[in-house]
Motif scaffolding. Structure first.
Motif, PDB file in Angstrom:
ATOM      1  N   ARG A   1       1.180  -1.252   0.622  1.00  0.00           N
ATOM      2  CA  ARG A   1      -0.311  -0.485  -0.075  1.00  0.00           C
ATOM      3  C   ARG A   1       0.499   0.821  -0.025  1.00  0.00           C
ATOM      4  NH1 ARG A   1      -4.156   0.966   4.504  1.00  0.00           N
ATOM      5  NH2 ARG A   1      -4.425  -1.228   3.964  1.00  0.00           N
ATOM      6  N   ASN A   2       0.625   2.068  -0.853  1.00  0.00           N
ATOM      7  CA  ASN A   2       0.984   3.853  -0.870  1.00  0.00           C
ATOM      8  C   ASN A   2       2.646   3.253  -1.045  1.00  0.00           C
ATOM      9  OD1 ASN A   2      -1.112   4.382   0.375  1.00  0.00           O
ATOM     10  ND2 ASN A   2       0.258   4.875   2.090  1.00  0.00           N
ATOM     11  N   ARG A   3       2.825   2.196  -2.326  1.00  0.00           N
ATOM     12  CA  ARG A   3       4.122   2.128  -2.382  1.00  0.00           C
ATOM     13  C   ARG A   3       4.504   1.823  -4.228  1.00  0.00           C
ATOM     14  NH1 ARG A   3       4.155   0.043   2.485  1.00  0.00           N
ATOM     15  NH2 ARG A   3       5.432   1.277   4.290  1.00  0.00           N
ATOM     16  N   PRO A   4       5.360   2.117  -4.779  1.00  0.00           N
ATOM     17  CA  PRO A   4       5.491   1.584  -6.667  1.00  0.00           C
ATOM     18  C   PRO A   4       6.033  -0.327  -6.268  1.00  0.00           C
ATOM     19  CG  PRO A   4       7.053   2.593  -5.645  1.00  0.00           C
ATOM     20  CD  PRO A   4       5.778   2.612  -4.624  1.00  0.00           C
ATOM     21  N   LYS A   5       5.378  -0.904  -6.825  1.00  0.00           N
ATOM     22  CA  LYS A   5       5.637  -2.480  -6.846  1.00  0.00           C
ATOM     23  C   LYS A   5       7.457  -2.693  -6.673  1.00  0.00           C
ATOM     24  CE  LYS A   5       3.829  -6.880  -7.814  1.00  0.00           C
ATOM     25  NZ  LYS A   5       3.553  -7.901  -9.215  1.00  0.00           N
ATOM     26  N   PRO A   6       8.214  -3.311  -5.764  1.00  0.00           N
ATOM     27  CA  PRO A   6       9.634  -3.687  -5.949  1.00  0.00           C
ATOM     28  C   PRO A   6       9.952  -4.935  -7.168  1.00  0.00           C
ATOM     29  CG  PRO A   6       8.331  -4.326  -3.974  1.00  0.00           C
ATOM     30  CD  PRO A   6       7.363  -3.810  -4.775  1.00  0.00           C
ATOM     31  N   GLN A   7      10.845  -4.788  -7.689  1.00  0.00           N
ATOM     32  CA  GLN A   7      10.871  -5.350  -8.772  1.00  0.00           C
ATOM     33  C   GLN A   7      12.379  -6.531  -8.149  1.00  0.00           C
ATOM     34  OE1 GLN A   7      11.005  -2.565 -12.478  1.00  0.00           O
ATOM     35  NE2 GLN A   7       8.939  -2.011 -12.294  1.00  0.00           N
ATOM     36  N   PHE A   8      12.381  -7.754  -8.892  1.00  0.00           N
ATOM     37  CA  PHE A   8      13.861  -8.038  -8.496  1.00  0.00           C
ATOM     38  C   PHE A   8      14.186  -8.702  -9.790  1.00  0.00           C
ATOM     39  CE2 PHE A   8      12.428  -7.488  -4.294  1.00  0.00           C
ATOM     40  CZ  PHE A   8      13.490  -8.240  -3.266  1.00  0.00           C
ATOM     41  N   VAL A   9      14.245  -7.315 -10.898  1.00  0.00           N
ATOM     42  CA  VAL A   9      15.233  -7.781 -11.248  1.00  0.00           C
ATOM     43  C   VAL A   9      16.415  -8.536 -12.132  1.00  0.00           C
ATOM     44  CG1 VAL A   9      15.690  -6.592 -13.926  1.00  0.00           C
ATOM     45  CG2 VAL A   9      13.717  -5.656 -12.620  1.00  0.00           C
ATOM     46  N   ARG A  10      17.202  -7.821 -11.183  1.00  0.00           N
ATOM     47  CA  ARG A  10      19.186  -9.040 -11.245  1.00  0.00           C
ATOM     48  C   ARG A  10      18.790 -10.042 -10.663  1.00  0.00           C
ATOM     49  NH1 ARG A  10      19.083  -3.548  -9.689  1.00  0.00           N
ATOM     50  NH2 ARG A  10      20.619  -2.829 -10.225  1.00  0.00           N
ATOM     51  N   PHE A  11      18.139 -10.469  -9.621  1.00  0.00           N
ATOM     52  CA  PHE A  11      17.920 -11.496  -9.602  1.00  0.00           C
ATOM     53  C   PHE A  11      17.204 -12.173  -9.981  1.00  0.00           C
ATOM     54  CE2 PHE A  11      15.323 -14.515  -6.706  1.00  0.00           C
ATOM     55  CZ  PHE A  11      16.612 -14.912  -6.231  1.00  0.00           C
ATOM     56  N   THR A  12      15.948 -12.016 -10.584  1.00  0.00           N
ATOM     57  CA  THR A  12      15.510 -13.138 -11.765  1.00  0.00           C
ATOM     58  C   THR A  12      15.945 -13.502 -13.279  1.00  0.00           C
ATOM     59  OG1 THR A  12      13.210 -11.812 -11.547  1.00  0.00           O
ATOM     60  CG2 THR A  12      13.292 -13.176 -13.279  1.00  0.00           C
ATOM     61  N   ILE A  13      16.870 -12.501 -13.845  1.00  0.00           N
ATOM     62  CA  ILE A  13      17.979 -12.600 -15.282  1.00  0.00           C
ATOM     63  C   ILE A  13      18.808 -13.243 -14.383  1.00  0.00           C
ATOM     64  CG2 ILE A  13      19.684 -11.180 -16.198  1.00  0.00           C
ATOM     65  CD1 ILE A  13      18.061  -8.386 -16.108  1.00  0.00           C
ATOM     66  N   ALA A  14      19.156 -12.913 -13.385  1.00  0.00           N
ATOM     67  CA  ALA A  14      20.918 -14.249 -12.989  1.00  0.00           C
ATOM     68  C   ALA A  14      19.797 -15.163 -12.786  1.00  0.00           C
ATOM     69  CB  ALA A  14      21.344 -13.897 -11.808  1.00  0.00           C
ATOM     70  N   LEU A  15      18.830 -15.806 -12.493  1.00  0.00           N
ATOM     71  CA  LEU A  15      18.303 -17.005 -12.874  1.00  0.00           C
ATOM     72  C   LEU A  15      17.643 -17.428 -13.013  1.00  0.00           C
ATOM     73  CD1 LEU A  15      14.882 -16.889  -9.426  1.00  0.00           C
ATOM     74  CD2 LEU A  15      16.869 -18.379  -9.733  1.00  0.00           C
TER      75      LEU A  15
ATOM     76  N   ASP B   1      19.714  -5.553  -5.796  1.00  0.00           N
ATOM     77  CA  ASP B   1      17.372  -5.208  -5.525  1.00  0.00           C
ATOM     78  C   ASP B   1      17.510  -4.627  -4.840  1.00  0.00           C
ATOM     79  OD1 ASP B   1      17.642  -6.728  -8.672  1.00  0.00           O
ATOM     80  OD2 ASP B   1      17.307  -8.339  -7.775  1.00  0.00           O
ATOM     81  N   VAL B   2      17.275  -5.051  -3.774  1.00  0.00           N
ATOM     82  CA  VAL B   2      17.157  -4.831  -2.115  1.00  0.00           C
ATOM     83  C   VAL B   2      17.541  -2.810  -2.451  1.00  0.00           C
ATOM     84  CG1 VAL B   2      16.752  -4.396  -0.378  1.00  0.00           C
ATOM     85  CG2 VAL B   2      16.721  -6.794  -0.768  1.00  0.00           C
ATOM     86  N   ARG B   3      19.017  -2.606  -2.187  1.00  0.00           N
ATOM     87  CA  ARG B   3      19.421  -0.992  -2.348  1.00  0.00           C
ATOM     88  C   ARG B   3      18.927  -0.098  -3.358  1.00  0.00           C
ATOM     89  NH1 ARG B   3      24.092  -4.729  -0.857  1.00  0.00           N
ATOM     90  NH2 ARG B   3      24.273  -4.812  -3.084  1.00  0.00           N
ATOM     91  N   GLU B   4      18.503  -1.027  -4.775  1.00  0.00           N
ATOM     92  CA  GLU B   4      18.041  -0.224  -5.552  1.00  0.00           C
ATOM     93  C   GLU B   4      16.084   0.166  -5.418  1.00  0.00           C
ATOM     94  OE1 GLU B   4      17.118   0.053  -9.819  1.00  0.00           O
ATOM     95  OE2 GLU B   4      17.805  -1.563  -9.612  1.00  0.00           O
ATOM     96  N   ASN B   5      15.752  -1.119  -5.031  1.00  0.00           N
ATOM     97  CA  ASN B   5      14.634  -0.825  -4.472  1.00  0.00           C
ATOM     98  C   ASN B   5      13.647   0.280  -3.302  1.00  0.00           C
ATOM     99  OD1 ASN B   5      12.565  -1.811  -6.589  1.00  0.00           O
ATOM    100  ND2 ASN B   5      14.048  -3.557  -6.130  1.00  0.00           N
ATOM    101  N   HIS B   6      14.982  -0.050  -1.719  1.00  0.00           N
ATOM    102  CA  HIS B   6      14.436   0.707  -0.790  1.00  0.00           C
ATOM    103  C   HIS B   6      14.173   1.544  -1.434  1.00  0.00           C
ATOM    104  CE1 HIS B   6      15.154   1.759   2.901  1.00  0.00           C
ATOM    105  NE2 HIS B   6      14.560   1.384   2.959  1.00  0.00           N
ATOM    106  N   PRO B   7      14.928   2.528  -1.635  1.00  0.00           N
ATOM    107  CA  PRO B   7      14.544   4.501  -1.786  1.00  0.00           C
ATOM    108  C   PRO B   7      13.790   4.869  -2.561  1.00  0.00           C
ATOM    109  CG  PRO B   7      17.288   3.330  -2.287  1.00  0.00           C
ATOM    110  CD  PRO B   7      15.731   2.478  -2.554  1.00  0.00           C
ATOM    111  N   ARG B   8      13.578   4.047  -3.770  1.00  0.00           N
ATOM    112  CA  ARG B   8      12.432   4.347  -4.112  1.00  0.00           C
ATOM    113  C   ARG B   8      11.166   3.985  -4.013  1.00  0.00           C
ATOM    114  NH1 ARG B   8       9.759   1.353  -8.778  1.00  0.00           N
ATOM    115  NH2 ARG B   8      10.928  -0.574  -7.435  1.00  0.00           N
TER     116      ARG B   8
END
Length: 674
Positions: free
Chosen positions: A86-100, A225-232
């Motif tokens: 709620r009240n937040r954009p959706k986190p995106q784990f792009v790096r982790f998913t590409i690595a998977l 991904d956590v470091r990038e998403n958290h400030p956003r």
């Protein structure tokens, strides 16, 4: 705030990541410690409920199912964290998913250009927002590859197949930044992003397969991904509930919270070690990065102590006396805080871990469980017998609710309404004591009861010559399973420790009621402890054993002799230690009858030249021994006998420090001694 549990309040105190203008600060791996049944899972659930939608959080339970690999756990956490908050954009784990995708791609490994083209096509196939039937085929292939390589445990393949589509929906065509960060890893050796992904695939499948390096890479991608998403995702937190102890005018950001239950089970400590190693590598590689520290506060639970914590933290059963100055004691939940972890005193080793002891259940909560007043005998009995162990309180609740518990009762907990001959064996079995010991049974624990319940618990460095099977393994297991706590009290033996009262009382009761021929007896085992050379060298330990064996005259003689020789505070502390010796007195016999018998035994054993000091010490020891039994229900008459004895001793003292005797008298009147 007062309505919340200590664990919830601790989580709130640890929640601040940073204030406006300040760099991110390192976060601990806080581990809530407690033995079986201490409410660890309940505490973690309460924390997660309190976080609600106001703090981004996720969890994993290592205690359910088979062993989970670090990649299994990361996949589940990424799935949970990338929910819509709620009240937040959706986190995106792009790096982790590409690595998977790169890890699980089935490439030939023979032609670099073909592999590169195939990998790009595979990643691009997941760019679309809509999930097509062809993607199901790709997902089946990825899942089978993950299982075949061992990167995903077979039992977690279904979880991977469920979570992966959710993760890839967050991939967008603009992948440049994510790809560049995936190449920022030592194994990439300066390669371009897609070449780095080929190297990651080679480490997962090739002849130079390195599962450890693959895990490190995926952990680094997850934390990136956590470091990038958290400030956003930080700014909308201003609208969320916040109970942080900070001025509302001072803008601050919360951590994200990862709640990990039962990390002492398979895979748990390995995951924590992988996480900590990744944090340390990133901090070394990026020393000038203001956002070098990710915003994950890890709150885990453990029912066992691990050696990895012992380099900087003093194990709960080890006494503070003689401990290295570089270690510090484990904090209690009520006193733990971020500053306590982050700012150790000079000379103390820093640690990424923060072990914290869970608080026992308070008497007020026990009263609510039993539907009774806090000052009633049944609540007092439950509190003393269980030591506030929540599972034990629940176990006794139905029996005690239906019982008419009266002062002086001694057999309430040694009988069972279901007609069991000895409920103590069942209780011990339910504690899982033998789970980590091969060829050791509950009967072996019962046999070892004198050595396990002795308040000094045979220290690690003892040169004991006790010839008892399994004793060393049993004592080590009781320590590791967090059933033992160092007392660190003035005036007692330096290595004094205490076994949890619930397990101690059940062990001794089971041994005392063991039938003939069923194994070593109570008397025989306590004589073995008494006759051990380590015991013989310490008169306090010897007095403890003599009292456990019912030789009250020897014990009275010792404390009469010591009364005016040592400071009274020390005398009282030693007396309290000895009075907590167990007994094998029949639980069905009434308190008053047993008290008279004990006093008369001393009179018969020492009939002449009886001083006033001896008479009062004899009364004190007889009453104190009976009152100390955690399965007995003490009454006001018993407390008054102890208080009167202390008062009389204070008037006959030849020392100036009678304040300790007066304080003990006051404690006795309140029912708090011994």
């Amino acid at each position: 705030m007062g309505r919340h549990s200590p664990a919830v309040l601790l989580a709130r105190r640890m929640l601040i990541n940073r204030e406006t203008g300040n760099p991110s600060r390192p976060q601990p791996v806080a581990v809530l410690l407690g033995p079986v049944g201490s409410g660890k899972t309940t505490a973690l659930e309460a924390i997660r409920r309190d976080l609600g939608w106001g703090v981004v959080h996720a969890g994993f339970d290592f205690g359910h199912g088979d062993r989970a690999s670090t990649i299994d756990v990361l996949t589940k956490l990424a799935y949970s964290l990338s929910s819509k908050w709620r009240n937040r954009p959706k986190p995106q784990f792009v790096r982790f998913t590409i690595a998977l995708i790169a890890v699980q791609a089935e490439l030939s490994g023979r032609n670099r250009d073909e592999d590169l083209s195939q990998l790009k096509a595979l990643i691009n196939s997941f760019h679309g927002i809509r999930w097509t039937p062809s993607m199901d085929t790709l997902l089946d292939t990825l899942t089978e590859t993950a299982k075949a390589t061992g990167l995903v445990e077979p039992s977690y393949a279904a979880v991977f197949r469920q979570t992966f589509p959710h993760l890839v929906r967050n991939i967008r065509p603009r992948l440049g930044k994510a790809l560049r960060s995936l190449a920022d890893f030592p194994n990439a050796e300066g390669r371009t992003p897609f070449d780095a992904l080929l190297e990651l695939n080679r480490l997962a499948h090739g002849s130079a397969r390195d599962a450890k390096a693959v895990t490190e890479w995926l952990m680094a991608a997850f934390l990136g991904d956590v470091r990038e998403n958290h400030p956003r995702l930080a700014k909308p937190e201003e609208k969320s509930p916040c109970a942080c102890d900070i001025s509302p005018r001072r803008r601050h950001w919360h951590n994200w919270v990862i709640a990990l239950d039962d990390v002492d089970h398979a895979g748990g400590t390995e995951f924590l070690a992988d996480l900590i190693a990744a944090r340390e590598r990133f901090a070394v590689q990026h020393p000038n990065d203001r956002e070098a520290h990710d915003a994950l506060l890890i709150i885990a639970t453990s029912g066992r102590w691990h050696d990895a914590w012992g380099t900087a933290w003093l194990a709960p059963w080890k006494p503070a006396a003689g401990a290295p100055r570089t270690v510090r004691p484990v904090a209690d939940c009520e006193e733990a805080s971020y500053d306590d972890w982050a700012n150790p005193r000079p000379g103390v080793l820093e640690s990424p871990y923060y072990p914290v002891r869970l608080a026992p259940q308070p008497i007020g909560l026990i009263a609510r469980v039993l539907d009774s007043g806090a000052r009633t005998p049944k609540v007092g009995l439950a509190h003393r017998a269980t030591g506030g162990l929540p599972s034990a309180v629940e176990q006794l609740a139905a029996q005690l609710r239906a019982s008419d518990v009266r002062e002086g009762d001694r057999d309430v907990l040694t009988t069972d309404p279901r007609g069991e001959q000895d409920p103590c064996y069942r209780r011990l079995t339910e504690l899982g004591l033998t789970e980590h010991l091969d060829d050791v049974h509950i009967d072996d624990f019962v046999t070892a009861a004198p050595f396990a319940t002795a308040p000094w618990l045979i220290p690690d460095a003892a040169q004991s010559r006790i010839d008892q099977p399994h004793v060393g393994r049993i004592l080590t297991e009781l320590r590791t399973a967090l059933w033992v706590t160092a007392k660190n009290s003035a005036g007692t033996t330096d290595d004094q420790a205490a076994l949890h009262p619930w397990i101690a009382a059940n062990l001794v009761s089971a041994l005392a009621r063991r039938g003939d021929g069923a194994g070593p007896s109570y008397t025989g085992q306590f004589k073995a402890l008494r006759d051990d050379p380590d015991t013989a060298q310490d008169p306090v330990r010897l007095a403890y054993c003599n009292l456990a064996l019912g030789d009250i005259s020897e014990v009275v003689t010792f404390f009469e002799r010591e009364f005016n020789r040592i400071p009274h505070a020390e005398w009282v502390a030693k007396l309290e230690l000895v009075l907590n010796a167990p007994d094998d007195l029949p639980p069905e016999r009434p308190h008053a009858e047993l008290y008279d018998e004990l006093v008369n035994l001393d009179a018969e054993g020492h009939p002449t030249d009886r001083s006033e000091i001896r008479n009062n010490v004899a009364r004190l020891i007889a009453a104190g021994r009976l009152a100390a039994n955690p399965f007995a229900v003490p009454g006001q008459n018993q407390h008054q006998v102890i208080a009167n004895a202390f008062a009389a001793l204070a008037t006959t003292s030849h020392r100036p420090d009678v304040g300790a005797l007066v304080s003990a008298k006051d404690l006795a009147r309140r029912g708090e001694f011994p």
